[in-house]
Design an enzyme around this catalytic site. Sequence first.
Site, PDB file in Angstrom:
ATOM      1  N   TYR A 161       0.823  -1.206   0.000  1.00  0.00           N
ATOM      2  CA  TYR A 161       0.000   0.000   0.000  1.00  0.00           C
ATOM      3  C   TYR A 161       0.858   1.258   0.000  1.00  0.00           C
ATOM      4  O   TYR A 161       0.650   2.175  -0.798  1.00  0.00           O
ATOM      5  CB  TYR A 161      -0.923  -0.001   1.208  1.00  0.00           C
ATOM      6  CG  TYR A 161      -1.807   1.222   1.325  1.00  0.00           C
ATOM      7  CD1 TYR A 161      -2.894   1.401   0.468  1.00  0.00           C
ATOM      8  CD2 TYR A 161      -1.565   2.195   2.289  1.00  0.00           C
ATOM      9  CE1 TYR A 161      -3.710   2.516   0.574  1.00  0.00           C
ATOM     10  CE2 TYR A 161      -2.371   3.313   2.398  1.00  0.00           C
ATOM     11  CZ  TYR A 161      -3.443   3.465   1.536  1.00  0.00           C
ATOM     12  OH  TYR A 161      -4.236   4.578   1.637  1.00  0.00           O
ATOM     13  N   LYS A 165       1.137   4.204  -2.895  1.00  0.00           N
ATOM     14  CA  LYS A 165       0.860   5.611  -2.638  1.00  0.00           C
ATOM     15  C   LYS A 165       2.089   6.484  -2.880  1.00  0.00           C
ATOM     16  O   LYS A 165       1.960   7.659  -3.245  1.00  0.00           O
ATOM     17  CB  LYS A 165       0.328   5.786  -1.217  1.00  0.00           C
ATOM     18  CG  LYS A 165      -1.058   5.160  -1.027  1.00  0.00           C
ATOM     19  CD  LYS A 165      -2.065   5.671  -2.041  1.00  0.00           C
ATOM     20  CE  LYS A 165      -3.471   5.162  -1.787  1.00  0.00           C
ATOM     21  NZ  LYS A 165      -4.455   5.687  -2.769  1.00  0.00           N
TER      22      LYS A 165
END
Length: 264
Positions: A161, A165
């Site tokens: 994740y 990002k």
Amino acid sequence: MRTDMDDFAHRYGPVAVITGASSGIGRSFATQLATRKMDLVLVARRLDRLQQLAEELSSAHGVRVTVQQADLADPTAAAGIVDAVATLDVGLLVSNAGFGVKGAFELGDAGTLTDMMTVNCHTPTQLAHGLIPHLKQRGRGGILFTSSVEGFLGCPFSAGYSASKAYMTALGEALWGELTPLGLDVLTLCPGATDTEAPRLQGIDPANLHDLMSPDDVAASALEHLRHGPTHVPSEHYRRQFEQLLTMPRDQALTAMAKAVSGV
């Protein structure tokens, strides 16, 4: 006399495309843009939620709301969305959809990891790529990416994740540099903990999160800062926290984060 709302609609209207619009921050973006008299294209998987929201917003604000059901984990989804809005004068892309998984990297499901990279990175990239030529032709408009404070540093036990990002933050910053001289605004929104479905889906009790923001406050802060990129962290708590981490030697910062998450 032109109002701030008129100026916003002139710069970013008449149509905004919002992904991940069925809940959370995306739903808040949709509601707040409708109050600014923007016509909307709402994109998400859950058609029933999209239709209900579209009816609510069109009735309450007199705007035109179109729904586009799409699974953004499908690598062809972005092309379908770009084709669907080709006849509309899109002035604002809000690429908000995304999801994350927590835990030891190797224990995560490989297919879920692939879907996350597609939703969080591939689809926003292709949406921007497909819509920028129209925005440049207009000479005004904007792109808003929803990233995360986790994109500022590789976060242990949130590896995939935070990596996804980091990619989005870098993309947003690069496009800010390319497009602002042409009259286009690019903002990468980097929220901290937000009271949405996401923490619960990751097995996190929101009561255990610090300085939890409401999705309405996050969306409002992003729209207020849309002209002031390249990045925006709406939470003062998380802004200070990551500023402090980034001043530390990288190995110390990563070790401290790993210990805090694992409890070891």
